[in-house]
Motif scaffolding. Structure first.
Motif, PDB file in Angstrom:
ATOM      1  N   ILE A 231     -20.961  11.022   1.384  1.00  0.00           N
ATOM      2  CA  ILE A 231     -20.130  10.468   2.373  1.00  0.00           C
ATOM      3  C   ILE A 231     -19.162  12.186   3.301  1.00  0.00           C
ATOM      4  CG2 ILE A 231     -18.539   9.015   0.667  1.00  0.00           C
ATOM      5  CD1 ILE A 231     -17.013  10.948  -0.518  1.00  0.00           C
ATOM      6  N   ALA A 232     -18.121  11.269   4.269  1.00  0.00           N
ATOM      7  CA  ALA A 232     -17.121  12.103   4.751  1.00  0.00           C
ATOM      8  C   ALA A 232     -16.137  11.685   4.475  1.00  0.00           C
ATOM      9  CB  ALA A 232     -17.463  12.342   6.400  1.00  0.00           C
ATOM     10  N   GLY A 233     -14.842  12.793   3.656  1.00  0.00           N
ATOM     11  CA  GLY A 233     -13.516  12.393   3.667  1.00  0.00           C
ATOM     12  C   GLY A 233     -12.535  12.740   4.887  1.00  0.00           C
ATOM     13  N   THR A 234     -12.161  11.591   5.273  1.00  0.00           N
ATOM     14  CA  THR A 234     -10.556  12.393   5.656  1.00  0.00           C
ATOM     15  C   THR A 234      -9.161  11.035   5.539  1.00  0.00           C
ATOM     16  OG1 THR A 234     -11.226  10.388   7.757  1.00  0.00           O
ATOM     17  CG2 THR A 234     -11.744  13.050   7.693  1.00  0.00           C
ATOM     18  N   VAL A 235      -9.963  10.637   4.144  1.00  0.00           N
ATOM     19  CA  VAL A 235      -8.046  10.059   3.782  1.00  0.00           C
ATOM     20  C   VAL A 235      -8.254  10.145   2.728  1.00  0.00           C
ATOM     21  CG1 VAL A 235      -7.765   7.618   3.205  1.00  0.00           C
ATOM     22  CG2 VAL A 235      -9.184   7.934   6.029  1.00  0.00           C
ATOM     23  N   VAL A 236      -6.491  10.194   1.841  1.00  0.00           N
ATOM     24  CA  VAL A 236      -6.397  10.449   0.691  1.00  0.00           C
ATOM     25  C   VAL A 236      -5.694   9.339   0.450  1.00  0.00           C
ATOM     26  CG1 VAL A 236      -5.962  12.904   0.364  1.00  0.00           C
ATOM     27  CG2 VAL A 236      -4.040  10.817   1.562  1.00  0.00           C
ATOM     28  N   SER A 237      -5.559   8.641  -1.134  1.00  0.00           N
ATOM     29  CA  SER A 237      -4.467   7.603  -1.909  1.00  0.00           C
ATOM     30  C   SER A 237      -2.853   8.713  -1.926  1.00  0.00           C
ATOM     31  CB  SER A 237      -5.436   7.129  -2.708  1.00  0.00           C
ATOM     32  OG  SER A 237      -4.502   5.488  -3.249  1.00  0.00           O
ATOM     33  N   MET A 238      -2.249   7.952  -2.224  1.00  0.00           N
ATOM     34  CA  MET A 238      -0.878   8.155  -3.354  1.00  0.00           C
ATOM     35  C   MET A 238      -0.651   7.007  -3.838  1.00  0.00           C
ATOM     36  SD  MET A 238       1.998   9.468  -3.127  1.00  0.00           S
ATOM     37  CE  MET A 238       2.501  10.309  -1.838  1.00  0.00           C
ATOM     38  N   ALA A 239      -0.491   7.571  -5.175  1.00  0.00           N
ATOM     39  CA  ALA A 239       0.404   6.244  -6.050  1.00  0.00           C
ATOM     40  C   ALA A 239       1.181   6.561  -6.852  1.00  0.00           C
ATOM     41  CB  ALA A 239      -0.751   6.948  -7.801  1.00  0.00           C
ATOM     42  N   ALA A 240       2.415   5.335  -6.179  1.00  0.00           N
ATOM     43  CA  ALA A 240       3.570   5.685  -7.012  1.00  0.00           C
ATOM     44  C   ALA A 240       4.178   4.864  -8.086  1.00  0.00           C
ATOM     45  CB  ALA A 240       4.769   5.191  -5.502  1.00  0.00           C
ATOM     46  N   ARG A 241       4.915   5.610  -8.486  1.00  0.00           N
ATOM     47  CA  ARG A 241       5.672   4.318  -9.893  1.00  0.00           C
ATOM     48  C   ARG A 241       6.568   3.448  -9.614  1.00  0.00           C
ATOM     49  NH1 ARG A 241       5.580   6.300 -15.393  1.00  0.00           N
ATOM     50  NH2 ARG A 241       7.499   6.309 -15.416  1.00  0.00           N
ATOM     51  N   VAL A 242       6.701   2.096  -9.048  1.00  0.00           N
ATOM     52  CA  VAL A 242       7.821   1.284  -8.802  1.00  0.00           C
ATOM     53  C   VAL A 242       8.099   0.481 -10.524  1.00  0.00           C
ATOM     54  CG1 VAL A 242       8.004  -0.497  -7.237  1.00  0.00           C
ATOM     55  CG2 VAL A 242       7.122   1.437  -6.443  1.00  0.00           C
ATOM     56  N   ALA A 243       9.199   0.759 -10.260  1.00  0.00           N
ATOM     57  CA  ALA A 243      10.225   0.198 -11.722  1.00  0.00           C
ATOM     58  C   ALA A 243      10.025  -1.547 -11.409  1.00  0.00           C
ATOM     59  CB  ALA A 243      11.779   0.591 -11.609  1.00  0.00           C
ATOM     60  N   GLU A 244       9.892  -3.044 -12.859  1.00  0.00           N
ATOM     61  CA  GLU A 244      10.004  -3.573 -12.121  1.00  0.00           C
ATOM     62  C   GLU A 244      11.080  -4.572 -11.653  1.00  0.00           C
ATOM     63  OE1 GLU A 244      10.997  -6.082 -16.090  1.00  0.00           O
ATOM     64  OE2 GLU A 244      11.196  -4.304 -16.666  1.00  0.00           O
ATOM     65  N   SER A 245      12.161  -4.543 -11.321  1.00  0.00           N
ATOM     66  CA  SER A 245      13.148  -4.717 -10.561  1.00  0.00           C
ATOM     67  C   SER A 245      13.321  -4.432  -9.350  1.00  0.00           C
ATOM     68  CB  SER A 245      14.141  -3.764 -11.392  1.00  0.00           C
ATOM     69  OG  SER A 245      14.307  -2.736 -10.373  1.00  0.00           O
ATOM     70  N   ASP A 246      11.552  -3.900  -8.914  1.00  0.00           N
ATOM     71  CA  ASP A 246      11.404  -3.685  -7.599  1.00  0.00           C
ATOM     72  C   ASP A 246      10.023  -3.901  -6.480  1.00  0.00           C
ATOM     73  OD1 ASP A 246      14.872  -2.429  -6.426  1.00  0.00           O
ATOM     74  OD2 ASP A 246      13.191  -0.815  -6.904  1.00  0.00           O
ATOM     75  N   VAL A 247       9.394  -3.901  -8.205  1.00  0.00           N
ATOM     76  CA  VAL A 247       8.155  -3.868  -7.448  1.00  0.00           C
ATOM     77  C   VAL A 247       7.892  -5.397  -6.698  1.00  0.00           C
ATOM     78  CG1 VAL A 247       6.915  -4.630  -9.918  1.00  0.00           C
ATOM     79  CG2 VAL A 247       5.571  -3.600  -8.126  1.00  0.00           C
ATOM     80  N   THR A 248       8.684  -6.660  -7.261  1.00  0.00           N
ATOM     81  CA  THR A 248       8.224  -7.733  -7.124  1.00  0.00           C
ATOM     82  C   THR A 248       8.041  -8.052  -5.195  1.00  0.00           C
ATOM     83  OG1 THR A 248      10.499  -8.190  -7.279  1.00  0.00           O
ATOM     84  CG2 THR A 248       8.622  -8.882  -9.609  1.00  0.00           C
ATOM     85  N   ARG A 249       8.747  -7.074  -5.197  1.00  0.00           N
ATOM     86  CA  ARG A 249       9.932  -7.368  -3.401  1.00  0.00           C
ATOM     87  C   ARG A 249       8.244  -6.438  -2.473  1.00  0.00           C
ATOM     88  NH1 ARG A 249      15.093  -3.839  -3.530  1.00  0.00           N
ATOM     89  NH2 ARG A 249      14.611  -4.786  -1.276  1.00  0.00           N
TER      90      ARG A 249
ATOM     91  N   PHE B  10      -0.846   3.152  -1.959  1.00  0.00           N
ATOM     92  CA  PHE B  10      -1.353   3.154  -0.313  1.00  0.00           C
ATOM     93  C   PHE B  10      -2.426   4.743   0.389  1.00  0.00           C
ATOM     94  CE2 PHE B  10       2.947   5.997  -0.305  1.00  0.00           C
ATOM     95  CZ  PHE B  10       2.215   6.606   1.018  1.00  0.00           C
ATOM     96  N   GLU B  11      -2.759   4.002   1.471  1.00  0.00           N
ATOM     97  CA  GLU B  11      -3.844   4.775   2.172  1.00  0.00           C
ATOM     98  C   GLU B  11      -2.876   5.728   2.510  1.00  0.00           C
ATOM     99  OE1 GLU B  11      -7.344   2.696   2.561  1.00  0.00           O
ATOM    100  OE2 GLU B  11      -7.961   2.269   0.200  1.00  0.00           O
ATOM    101  N   VAL B  12      -3.059   6.345   3.208  1.00  0.00           N
ATOM    102  CA  VAL B  12      -2.950   7.643   4.343  1.00  0.00           C
ATOM    103  C   VAL B  12      -4.015   8.467   5.052  1.00  0.00           C
ATOM    104  CG1 VAL B  12      -1.770   9.594   3.118  1.00  0.00           C
ATOM    105  CG2 VAL B  12      -0.824   8.932   5.117  1.00  0.00           C
ATOM    106  N   LYS B  13      -4.159   8.439   6.437  1.00  0.00           N
ATOM    107  CA  LYS B  13      -5.087   9.210   7.089  1.00  0.00           C
ATOM    108  C   LYS B  13      -4.440  10.893   7.057  1.00  0.00           C
ATOM    109  CE  LYS B  13      -6.648   6.234  10.576  1.00  0.00           C
ATOM    110  NZ  LYS B  13      -6.372   6.093  11.753  1.00  0.00           N
ATOM    111  N   ASN B  14      -5.885  11.863   6.767  1.00  0.00           N
ATOM    112  CA  ASN B  14      -5.214  13.126   6.416  1.00  0.00           C
ATOM    113  C   ASN B  14      -6.185  13.954   7.161  1.00  0.00           C
ATOM    114  OD1 ASN B  14      -4.269  15.758   5.173  1.00  0.00           O
ATOM    115  ND2 ASN B  14      -5.872  15.824   4.048  1.00  0.00           N
ATOM    116  N   ALA B  15      -5.954  13.737   8.594  1.00  0.00           N
ATOM    117  CA  ALA B  15      -7.206  13.966   9.599  1.00  0.00           C
ATOM    118  C   ALA B  15      -6.458  15.998   9.630  1.00  0.00           C
ATOM    119  CB  ALA B  15      -6.690  13.901  11.181  1.00  0.00           C
ATOM    120  N   ASP B  16      -5.081  15.866   9.443  1.00  0.00           N
ATOM    121  CA  ASP B  16      -5.750  17.432  10.126  1.00  0.00           C
ATOM    122  C   ASP B  16      -5.423  18.080   8.745  1.00  0.00           C
ATOM    123  OD1 ASP B  16      -4.216  17.565  12.695  1.00  0.00           O
ATOM    124  OD2 ASP B  16      -2.706  17.541  12.223  1.00  0.00           O
TER     125      ASP B  16
END
Length: 301
Positions: free
Chosen positions: A136-154, A201-207
Motif C-alpha cells: 500500500i501507499a500511505g497518505t491518510v490518517v484517522s481521527m478517533a474522538a470520544r463524544v458524549a451520549e448527549s451530543d452523539v445523536t446529532r 473521521f479521516e483527514v489527508k496527511n499529504a505533508d
C-alpha cells in the motif's frame, strides 16, 4: 389692596441618566458544533514480509520514509542461491560444449540442459520472492474522538469536522466523519455515568506533519449558515408561547421598545436572527429602565 407676590417654585430635578448596556445585531457566518477530544491513529496498515526464508541482504527504506505501492522494501536472498546459480551456469555451458563433441551423449546432455533450465527458472522465481515490496501507499490518517451520549445523536456520516493539535498551534485540519460506533466505550455508561462513543473521521496527511498518537481538539459541524444576521446570546429575552423571543431594542432617539424576534441556529455565544431585527440594531442587555428615566447614548458591542 396689594397682591402678595408669589415665590416661583424651583424647577423639578431632571431624572438621572441610566447607563445602558447593549449588543448589536450584525451579519456574519455561524457554525453550530459538537466539541470532543481525540487522538490520531493509523487508518490503514499492512505487514510486508518475504515469501521465502533467507538472510536479509539489504534494507531499502528507513523508518518514516514514504513508500508507494509495489516499492521494494528489502532484499532477503537465500544463502545458497548465488553459489548454486554460478555452479549451474558453469555446468550449463560445460554441457553445451560436451554436446558438440560427444554425439553419443547428446540425448543425455539435452535432458540435463532442460533440467538445468527448469532449475534456473525456479531459482529466479525464488529470488523474486525474497524481494519485499510495499502492498500500500500511505497518505491518510484517522481521527478517533470520544463524544458524549448527549451530543452523539446529532452526528451523521459525511458531516464536516475539523481539529487542532498542540504540536501545530493555530493550524486547522479538516476531514469528513466516517463512522459513529454503535457501542459505547468500555467503562462508560455504567453506574449512572454518561456514556461516550468513538467517532471516526479521516483527514489527508499529504505533508506528513501528523503522527499517530497526537492529541487533538475536535469540532464536528452540526449546522452552519453564511452571511446571516447574528445577535450575541445575552441580548435575547424570554421565549413566548408562540416560540418567539422578546428583546428590548433602541430606536434612533435612544428610546427602548420591546420587539419579538424569531431565532434559528444558536449556541452559547450567539443566535441566528430570522426576523424582528436588522443589521446595526442595538439590543439592551438585561431589563429595560423604568419609565421616565432618560437614556444616554448607549454603550455596548
Amino acid at each position: 389692596m396689594l397682591a402678595q407676590a408669589t415665590k416661583p417654585s424651583p424647577p423639578e430635578a431632571s431624572a438621572a441618566p441610566v447607563k445602558l448596556d447593549t449588543v448589536t445585531a450584525r451579519r456574519g457566518d455561524f457554525r453550530q458544533t459538537v466539541d470532543a477530544a481525540g487522538k490520531l491513529q493509523l487508518h490503514t496498515w499492512a505487514d510486508a514480509y518475504a515469501r521465502i526464508g533467507g538472510q536479509v541482504k539489504e534494507v531499502l527504506v528507513a523508518i518514516g520514509d514514504t513508500v508507494q505501492v509495489d516499492q521494494a522494501l528489502l532484499d532477503s536472498s537465500a544463502r545458497p542461491l548465488k553459489a548454486q546459480n554460478a555452479t549451474r551456469e558453469d555446468a550449463f555451458e560445460s554441457a553445451r560444449m560436451n554436446a558438440s563433441s560427444a554425439n553419443a551423449r547428446v540425448d543425455a546432455i539435452a535432458a540435463q540442459i532442460h533440467e538445468r533450465e527448469a532449475t534456473l527458472k525456479i531459482d529466479e522465481e525464488a529470488c523474486q520472492k525474497t524481494l519485499v515490496r510495499s502492498p500500500i501507499a500511505g497518505t491518510v490518517v484517522s481521527m478517533a474522538a470520544r463524544v458524549a451520549e448527549s451530543d452523539v445523536t446529532r452526528l451523521r456520516p459525511g458531516m464536516a469536522a475539523s481539529f487542532t493539535t498542540p504540536g501545530y498551534p493555530g493550524k486547522h485540519w479538516s476531514g469528513t466523519l466516517r463512522q459513529v460506533t454503535p457501542i459505547p466505550d468500555e467503562g462508560t455508561g455504567e453506574q449512572g455515568k454518561q456514556a461516550f462513543y468513538t467517532v471516526l473521521f479521516e483527514v489527508k496527511n499529504a505533508d506528513h506533519e501528523l503522527m499517530s498518537g497526537m492529541s487533538a481538539q475536535v469540532q464536528f459541524v452540526v449546522a452552519q449558515a453564511r452571511d446571516t444576521l447574528l445577535l450575541p446570546a445575552n441580548g435575547l429575552g424570554a421565549q413566548d408561547e408562540d416560540g418567539q423571543y422578546r428583546v428590548n431594542a433602541l430606536d434612533a432617539g435612544q428610546h427602548v421598545a420591546a420587539r419579538k424576534v424569531k431565532v434559528g441556529l444558536r449556541n452559547v455565544q450567539q443566535v441566528q436572527i430570522l426576523s424582528g431585527l436588522a443589521p446595526g440594531d442595538k439590543v439592551l442587555v438585561g431589563s429595560a429602565p423604568d419609565a421616565g428615566t432618560k437614556s444616554p447614548a448607549a454603550s455596548g458591542s
